[in-house]
Scaffold this motif. Structure first.
Motif, PDB file in Angstrom:
ATOM      1  N   LYS A 161      -1.077  14.620  -9.420  1.00 12.83           N
ATOM      2  CA  LYS A 161      -0.431  15.823  -9.966  1.00 12.83           C
ATOM      3  C   LYS A 161      -0.790  16.053 -11.430  1.00 12.83           C
ATOM      4  N   THR A 162      -1.130  14.980 -12.146  1.00 11.75           N
ATOM      5  CA  THR A 162      -1.456  15.117 -13.569  1.00 11.75           C
ATOM      6  C   THR A 162      -2.912  15.527 -13.781  1.00 11.75           C
ATOM      7  N   GLY A 163      -3.755  15.310 -12.783  1.00 10.83           N
ATOM      8  CA  GLY A 163      -5.181  15.597 -12.950  1.00 10.83           C
ATOM      9  C   GLY A 163      -5.922  14.509 -13.709  1.00 10.83           C
ATOM     10  N   LYS A 164      -5.204  13.529 -14.220  1.00 11.07           N
ATOM     11  CA  LYS A 164      -5.870  12.418 -14.921  1.00 11.07           C
ATOM     12  C   LYS A 164      -6.252  11.332 -13.919  1.00 11.07           C
ATOM     13  N   MET A 165      -6.932  10.310 -14.409  1.00  9.25           N
ATOM     14  CA  MET A 165      -7.405   9.284 -13.490  1.00  9.25           C
ATOM     15  C   MET A 165      -6.388   8.163 -13.304  1.00  9.25           C
ATOM     16  N   VAL A 181       0.813  -1.214   0.000  1.00  8.04           N
ATOM     17  CA  VAL A 181       0.000   0.000   0.000  1.00  8.04           C
ATOM     18  C   VAL A 181       0.854   1.275   0.000  1.00  8.04           C
ATOM     19  N   GLY A 182       2.032   1.196   0.598  1.00 10.62           N
ATOM     20  CA  GLY A 182       2.915   2.362   0.587  1.00 10.62           C
ATOM     21  C   GLY A 182       3.298   2.752  -0.832  1.00 10.62           C
ATOM     22  N   GLU A 183       3.590   1.761  -1.648  1.00  7.39           N
ATOM     23  CA  GLU A 183       3.951   2.038  -3.047  1.00  7.39           C
ATOM     24  C   GLU A 183       2.728   2.511  -3.843  1.00  7.39           C
ATOM     25  N   VAL A 184       1.570   1.931  -3.522  1.00  7.42           N
ATOM     26  CA  VAL A 184       0.350   2.366  -4.210  1.00  7.42           C
ATOM     27  C   VAL A 184       0.041   3.820  -3.852  1.00  7.42           C
ATOM     28  N   TYR A 185       0.271   4.174  -2.589  1.00  3.01           N
ATOM     29  CA  TYR A 185       0.097   5.559  -2.128  1.00  3.01           C
ATOM     30  C   TYR A 185       0.905   6.514  -3.001  1.00  3.01           C
ATOM     31  N   LYS A 186       2.160   6.126  -3.268  1.00  6.17           N
ATOM     32  CA  LYS A 186       3.025   6.992  -4.092  1.00  6.17           C
ATOM     33  C   LYS A 186       2.488   7.120  -5.517  1.00  6.17           C
ATOM     34  N   ILE A 187       1.964   6.030  -6.049  1.00  6.70           N
ATOM     35  CA  ILE A 187       1.378   6.082  -7.400  1.00  6.70           C
ATOM     36  C   ILE A 187       0.208   7.065  -7.422  1.00  6.70           C
ATOM     37  N   VAL A 215     -15.622  12.181  -2.690  1.00  9.43           N
ATOM     38  CA  VAL A 215     -14.420  11.562  -3.260  1.00  9.43           C
ATOM     39  C   VAL A 215     -14.590  11.494  -4.776  1.00  9.43           C
ATOM     40  N   HIS A 216     -13.530  11.818  -5.511  1.00  7.39           N
ATOM     41  CA  HIS A 216     -13.610  11.761  -6.981  1.00  7.39           C
ATOM     42  C   HIS A 216     -13.382  10.322  -7.439  1.00  7.39           C
ATOM     43  N   VAL A 217     -14.448   9.550  -7.387  1.00 11.12           N
ATOM     44  CA  VAL A 217     -14.347   8.152  -7.823  1.00 11.12           C
ATOM     45  C   VAL A 217     -15.429   7.885  -8.863  1.00 11.12           C
ATOM     46  N   THR A 218     -15.036   7.234  -9.947  1.00 16.22           N
ATOM     47  CA  THR A 218     -15.964   6.823 -11.003  1.00 16.22           C
ATOM     48  C   THR A 218     -15.809   5.318 -11.194  1.00 16.22           C
ATOM     49  N   GLY A 219     -16.748   4.745 -11.922  1.00 18.79           N
ATOM     50  CA  GLY A 219     -16.689   3.300 -12.126  1.00 18.79           C
ATOM     51  C   GLY A 219     -17.290   2.888 -13.450  1.00 18.79           C
ATOM     52  N   GLU A 220     -16.887   1.718 -13.878  1.00 15.66           N
ATOM     53  CA  GLU A 220     -17.394   1.159 -15.135  1.00 15.66           C
ATOM     54  C   GLU A 220     -17.740  -0.314 -14.907  1.00 15.66           C
ATOM     55  N   THR A 221     -18.572  -0.839 -15.792  1.00 15.84           N
ATOM     56  CA  THR A 221     -18.733  -2.279 -15.848  1.00 15.84           C
ATOM     57  C   THR A 221     -18.772  -2.694 -17.308  1.00 15.84           C
ATOM     58  N   CYS A 222     -18.882  -3.986 -17.563  1.00 19.79           N
ATOM     59  CA  CYS A 222     -18.741  -4.498 -18.926  1.00 19.79           C
ATOM     60  C   CYS A 222     -19.940  -5.372 -19.281  1.00 19.79           C
ATOM     61  N   LEU A 239      -7.400   6.123  -0.281  1.00 21.43           N
ATOM     62  CA  LEU A 239      -6.221   6.777  -0.858  1.00 21.43           C
ATOM     63  C   LEU A 239      -6.640   7.978  -1.714  1.00 21.43           C
ATOM     64  N   ALA A 240      -7.692   7.786  -2.527  1.00 19.24           N
ATOM     65  CA  ALA A 240      -8.156   8.868  -3.403  1.00 19.24           C
ATOM     66  C   ALA A 240      -8.681  10.032  -2.578  1.00 19.24           C
ATOM     67  N   ARG A 241      -9.386   9.710  -1.475  1.00 21.51           N
ATOM     68  CA  ARG A 241      -9.910  10.753  -0.581  1.00 21.51           C
ATOM     69  C   ARG A 241      -8.762  11.570   0.004  1.00 21.51           C
ATOM     70  N   GLU A 242      -7.733  10.863   0.460  1.00 18.53           N
ATOM     71  CA  GLU A 242      -6.595  11.505   1.121  1.00 18.53           C
ATOM     72  C   GLU A 242      -5.774  12.352   0.143  1.00 18.53           C
ATOM     73  N   LEU A 243      -5.584  11.837  -1.072  1.00 20.31           N
ATOM     74  CA  LEU A 243      -4.624  12.453  -1.995  1.00 20.31           C
ATOM     75  C   LEU A 243      -5.288  13.282  -3.101  1.00 20.31           C
ATOM     76  N   GLY A 244      -6.628  13.236  -3.178  1.00 23.33           N
ATOM     77  CA  GLY A 244      -7.322  14.018  -4.203  1.00 23.33           C
ATOM     78  C   GLY A 244      -7.183  13.453  -5.603  1.00 23.33           C
ATOM     79  N   THR A 245      -6.902  12.172  -5.690  1.00 17.76           N
ATOM     80  CA  THR A 245      -6.726  11.531  -7.000  1.00 17.76           C
ATOM     81  C   THR A 245      -8.086  11.178  -7.594  1.00 17.76           C
ATOM     82  N   HIS A 246      -8.234  11.330  -8.897  1.00 19.96           N
ATOM     83  CA  HIS A 246      -9.422  10.792  -9.575  1.00 19.96           C
ATOM     84  C   HIS A 246      -9.222   9.283  -9.713  1.00 19.96           C
ATOM     85  N   LEU A 247     -10.023   8.544  -8.958  1.00 25.05           N
ATOM     86  CA  LEU A 247      -9.951   7.079  -8.958  1.00 25.05           C
ATOM     87  C   LEU A 247     -11.036   6.529  -9.868  1.00 25.05           C
ATOM     88  N   HIS A 248     -10.680   5.574 -10.704  1.00 23.87           N
ATOM     89  CA  HIS A 248     -11.668   4.923 -11.567  1.00 23.87           C
ATOM     90  C   HIS A 248     -11.598   3.415 -11.346  1.00 23.87           C
TER      91      HIS A 248
END
Ligand SMILES: [Zn+2]
Length: 464
Positions: free
Chosen positions: A192-196, A180-186, A274-281, A244-253
């Motif tokens: 920083k990019t604003g992308k998901m 999880v520490g490495e995932v946190y860094k990702i 939280v900026h979270v979106t989702g998809e299904t197939c 993680l997304a809540r803490e870091l402001g990342t757009h999570l998909h």
């Protein structure tokens, strides 16, 4: 002189339905009107009795391409042909090709390799490898990737950067699944990019433990497979990722959501800001564990197709907007591989061409509306990835990409009609109602009545 005139169609957006003619010039929508405008046209489509939707955008495709690609499974020539025949005019290609897209140079290389084979426009995902390429994410962002994909819980070959599917401890030159520490860094870098950051959400360690238990029990049926990859494996990862997304402001998909309870987690997090979106197939929407006996390894994908309860909740999540889009997760394998049996066959199926069939059939069954199809397959996939309104809209001045739909057509699907390299489908022999009868890319017809028209002319596109 018009490039193309589409006459008498019913134009469908997420919130409106109107009868009008579309006039195309220089590949763009030049006019939408109930009138007849003067001037000749290079191409004319009579869309009487048919629906005209913005061309579909398939945000999740594994074409197995790249210079060292697994071309015996698939390539972009075949996957984009398949997509075009199913109404898709833009593909976002996943980055776990070979070589993988782990920096800007590799993205440009993939674009160079697949452009001559592209029947449709395409964008490219960037791959997150943690410490191996956190410093490359900014460069990939600038180069124009549509977003970043992180294969949570997968090991990586430290030399080739390929994913390792049957990882066990003690393998050489393999980087184990990241902690999880490495995932946190990702997540921090992607923010920083604003992308998901889009994740494959299944917990590696839980699956490992349960798979060992299931194998010891000697049970080998689909129910046993579901016990080895339970709903909990999805929920654990989704939960952690949301925090993680809540803490870091990342757009999570959340990619290819298979479990119904995951919809509740995403809905709750969205309510909390939280900026979270989702998809299904489509396979999670049209198949259940009850189909497993008849389909064998044809039904195998990761995460697995689950129960009717899950399917019902996924549809609900699509209707209420919790899940923003539907994509194919097109991931073909050769017949030799796919016919190995349930446990030995690789996960994944060829689903690009059949995606719109499943969704249009669902319109006829009353699960969604035709406007929902425009929202889930066209508008939202463009909005979430920053390509709207150039793609995914029916606005003047935007790309003239259309899927022309006959909602009445009834047929039995034959997998031999597929354009993928491997012609295997879980829907073989199934009855459907509703079909894409013509696909138009930047004003040019690229597919008609289930067959491809002309030569590859797709372009690389990047977020606006
Ligand atoms: Zn995938």
């Amino acid at each position: 002189m018009w490039d193309h005139v589409i006459k008498n169609g019913t134009l469908v957006k997420s919130t409106t339905t109107e009868k009008a003619n579309i006039y195309v010039k220089d590949g763009k929508i030049a006019a939408i009107t109930s009138e007849e405008l003067p001037g000749e046209a290079l191409e004319t489509t009579d869309a009487s009795g048919k629906y005209v939707l913005p061309g579909f955008i398939d945000t999740h495709v594994h074409s197995r391409d790249g210079r060292n690609g697994a071309h015996y499974k698939e390539d972009f020539y075949h996957s984009s042909m398949a997509g075009a025949c199913g109404g898709i005019t833009t593909i976002y290609e996943m980055p776990n090709c070979n070589p993988a897209v782990y920096n800007a140079d590799m993205m440009h290389d993939l674009v160079e390799v697949i452009t001559p084979k592209a029947f449709v426009d395409f964008g490219v995902w960037g791959l997150c490898l943690g410490p191996l390429n956190n410093s490359e994410l900014a460069g990939m962002d600038k180069a124009g990737v549509v977003g970043f994909k992180f294969f949570w819980g997968y090991a990586i070959d430290s030399k080739t950067y390929q994913l390792v599917y049957n990882y066990h401890e003690g393998m050489e030159n393999i980087i184990p699944p990241l902690d999880v520490g490495e995932v946190y860094k990702i997540f921090r870098e992607v923010a920083k990019t604003g992308k998901m950051v889009a994740i494959h959400a299944e917990d590696f360690h839980l699956i490992k433990t349960l798979t060992e238990e299931v194998k010891e029990s000697g049970e080998t049926d689909y129910a046993a497979m579901l016990r080895s990859r339970p709903v909990l494996s999805e929920l654990l990862v989704i939960n952690t990722a949301i925090q993680l997304a809540r803490e870091l402001g990342t757009h999570l998909h959340i990619l290819h959501l298979a479990c119904g309870d995951g919809v509740d987690l995403i809905r709750q997090a969205q309510k909390e800001g939280v900026h979270v979106t989702g998809e299904t197939c489509p396979h999670y929407l049209a198949l259940t564990d009850q189909d497993a006996e008849a389909l064998g390894s044809m039904i195998k994908g990761y995460p697995p197709v689950r129960t009717q309860y899950d399917q019902d909740k996924l549809w609900e999540g699509l209707r209420d907007g919790t899940l923003s889009l539907v994509c194919s997760d097109h991931a073909p394998h050769s017949p030799e591989e796919k016919l190995k049996g349930l446990w030995d066959a690789p996960a994944g199926m060829a689903t690009s061409e059949t995606m719109s069939m499943v969704m249009l059939d669902a319109v006829n069954k009353g699960k969604i509306t035709i406007n929902d199809v425009a929202r889930l397959l066209s508008e939202n996939p463009a909005k979430e990835f920053g390509t709207y309104p150039l793609k995914g809209s029916l606005e003047i001045g935007t790309d003239a990409d259309f899927a022309v739909v006959d909602l009445d057509q009834k047929y039995v699907f034959d997998q031999n009609s597929m354009h993928s390299r491997t012609k295997l489908s879980p829907y073989n022999g199934r009855a459907f109602q509703g079909k894409v009868v013509e696909t138009i890319l930047r004003g040019r017809t690229i597919a008609k009545d289930g067959d491809i028209v002309g030569e590859p002319g797709g372009h690389f596109i990047r977020p606006l």
